[in-house]
Motif scaffolding. Structure first.
Motif, mmCIF file in Angstrom:
data_model
loop_
_atom_site.group_PDB
_atom_site.id
_atom_site.type_symbol
_atom_site.label_atom_id
_atom_site.label_comp_id
_atom_site.label_asym_id
_atom_site.label_seq_id
_atom_site.Cartn_x
_atom_site.Cartn_y
_atom_site.Cartn_z
ATOM 1 N N GLY A 191 2.899 -3.706 0.071
ATOM 2 C CA GLY A 191 2.242 -3.284 -1.166
ATOM 3 C C GLY A 191 3.190 -2.694 -2.189
ATOM 4 O O GLY A 191 2.753 -1.981 -3.103
ATOM 5 N N LYS A 192 4.477 -2.982 -2.079
ATOM 6 C CA LYS A 192 5.477 -2.460 -3.006
ATOM 7 C C LYS A 192 5.926 -3.561 -3.973
ATOM 8 O O LYS A 192 5.567 -4.727 -3.827
ATOM 9 C CB LYS A 192 6.673 -1.902 -2.241
ATOM 10 C CG LYS A 192 6.317 -0.875 -1.171
ATOM 11 C CD LYS A 192 5.671 0.365 -1.751
ATOM 12 C CE LYS A 192 5.386 1.392 -0.668
ATOM 13 N NZ LYS A 192 4.759 2.627 -1.209
ATOM 14 N N LYS A 193 6.743 -3.183 -4.953
ATOM 15 C CA LYS A 193 7.128 -4.119 -6.008
ATOM 16 C C LYS A 193 8.583 -4.551 -5.875
ATOM 17 O O LYS A 193 9.454 -3.734 -5.569
ATOM 18 C CB LYS A 193 6.917 -3.482 -7.384
ATOM 19 C CG LYS A 193 7.103 -4.459 -8.545
ATOM 20 C CD LYS A 193 6.714 -3.826 -9.865
ATOM 21 C CE LYS A 193 6.877 -4.810 -11.018
ATOM 22 N NZ LYS A 193 6.522 -4.209 -12.322
ATOM 23 N N ALA A 236 -2.822 -2.508 6.976
ATOM 24 C CA ALA A 236 -2.510 -1.403 6.065
ATOM 25 C C ALA A 236 -3.824 -0.762 5.625
ATOM 26 O O ALA A 236 -4.355 -1.070 4.561
ATOM 27 C CB ALA A 236 -1.723 -1.896 4.857
ATOM 28 N N VAL A 238 -6.619 1.592 4.055
ATOM 29 C CA VAL A 238 -6.689 2.390 2.833
ATOM 30 C C VAL A 238 -7.850 3.374 2.965
ATOM 31 O O VAL A 238 -8.990 2.968 3.223
ATOM 32 C CB VAL A 238 -6.886 1.504 1.585
ATOM 33 C CG1 VAL A 238 -7.045 2.373 0.346
ATOM 34 C CG2 VAL A 238 -5.709 0.547 1.427
ATOM 35 N N ARG A 251 -3.106 4.768 0.632
ATOM 36 C CA ARG A 251 -2.642 3.687 1.521
ATOM 37 C C ARG A 251 -1.814 4.278 2.650
ATOM 38 O O ARG A 251 -0.961 5.122 2.447
ATOM 39 C CB ARG A 251 -1.799 2.681 0.723
ATOM 40 C CG ARG A 251 -1.271 1.503 1.547
ATOM 41 C CD ARG A 251 -0.339 0.675 0.676
ATOM 42 N NE ARG A 251 0.281 -0.420 1.431
ATOM 43 C CZ ARG A 251 -0.176 -1.650 1.470
ATOM 44 N NH1 ARG A 251 -1.261 -1.963 0.802
ATOM 45 N NH2 ARG A 251 0.445 -2.590 2.152
ATOM 46 N N ASP A 253 0.961 3.399 5.227
ATOM 47 C CA ASP A 253 1.974 2.393 5.570
ATOM 48 C C ASP A 253 2.555 2.680 6.942
ATOM 49 O O ASP A 253 2.599 3.812 7.381
ATOM 50 C CB ASP A 253 3.099 2.416 4.533
ATOM 51 C CG ASP A 253 2.601 1.880 3.192
ATOM 52 O OD1 ASP A 253 1.817 0.924 3.197
ATOM 53 O OD2 ASP A 253 2.998 2.447 2.152
#
Length: 253
Positions: A191-193, A236, A238, A251, A253
């Motif tokens: 879920g990171k960029k 993951a 939430v 979230r 992780d």
């Protein structure tokens, strides 16, 4: 054991080393020149991955004579993934990066990646113009197409040995052989960029590559199967609602 460098430096660059005795003098000269003019406070952590030549001896000599350089030496050879993970978990700076000891990429291009650090969690170098043999170019292009068809990460050059990332992210990545080929895909899975940035590339000047067609093809196929299995099993959760002092939509992780 960790290097307590988080107050002195912004970025720790991990340099995996396996039988690179011919490259090390030029490597240290190039890294030292860059360090003096870098856009951030940077140090270098060399990871000796069970070298059987004079690499460890040369590393110790060079580190003793160069400020901002450190080393760790692994008990046994673990491969590129193991060396990177050892370096990532030793670093304590907010950001960590890596570069290969063969110097086919330019340390100065870390400044280009650093300019993008506010835009993503992993900043990947993309070799805009590769200076490899035609056979290696074909192998790499084919491998990237196959990997991208499965991972759908959208990156054409995940093997570029020039990247920076948040240390907290790097320390979460699972350790499996070939992990370095899937860093963009793993980052997106978490879920990171991810941000890509073109960097320069040059021919290897010393030593020889540790990879060939057969070990690239076989290990690459096995690693891809591992990633597919892990992606299917990854969870993951939430947290949507709670009566604790944590934000909703948190979230895990």
């Amino acid at each position: 054991m960790s290097l307590n460098l988080h107050e002195a430096y912004d970025l720790t660059v991990v340099v995996p080393v396996f039988n690179e005795e011919e490259s090390l003098p030029s490597l240290f000269q190039s890294l030292q020149q860059y360090q003096q003019h870098s856009a951030m406070r940077v140090c270098f952590l060399c990871v000796n991955d069970g070298s059987s030549d004079r690499s460890l001896e040369i590393l110790k000599q060079q580190v003793a004579n160069h400020e901002h350089f450190f080393y760790i030496s692994l008990q046994h050879r673990t491969g590129l993934t193991g060396a990177l993970k050892a370096g990532f978990h030793t670093a304590t700076t907010e950001w960590v990066g890596y570069i290969d000891a063969d110097l086919q990429t330019f340390p100065e291009d870390f400044d280009l990646l650093w300019q993008k650090k506010d835009e993503g969690d992993l900043i990947c170098g993309i070799r805009a113009k590769r200076h490899d043999s035609w056979s290696k170019k074909i192998q790499s292009k084919l491998a990237n197409k196959i990997r991208n068809a499965v991972t759908h990460d959208g990156f054409s050059d995940t093997n570029c040995p020039l990247k920076i990332m948040k240390t907290s992210l790097a320390q979460q990545w699972p350790l499996f052989s070939g992990m370095h080929r899937f860093l963009p895909a793993l980052t997106l899975l978490f879920g990171k960029k991810v941000v890509a940035m073109p960097v320069r590339h040059q021919e290897r000047k010393h030593g020889s590559s540790k990879f060939n067609f057969f070990n690239r093809a076989f290990s690459g196929a096995c690693d891809l199967l591992v990633f597919v299995w892990m992606r299917r099993r990854y969870r993951a959760p939430v947290i949507k609602d709670n009566n604790l002092e944590i934000a909703n939509e948190h979230r895990i992780d």
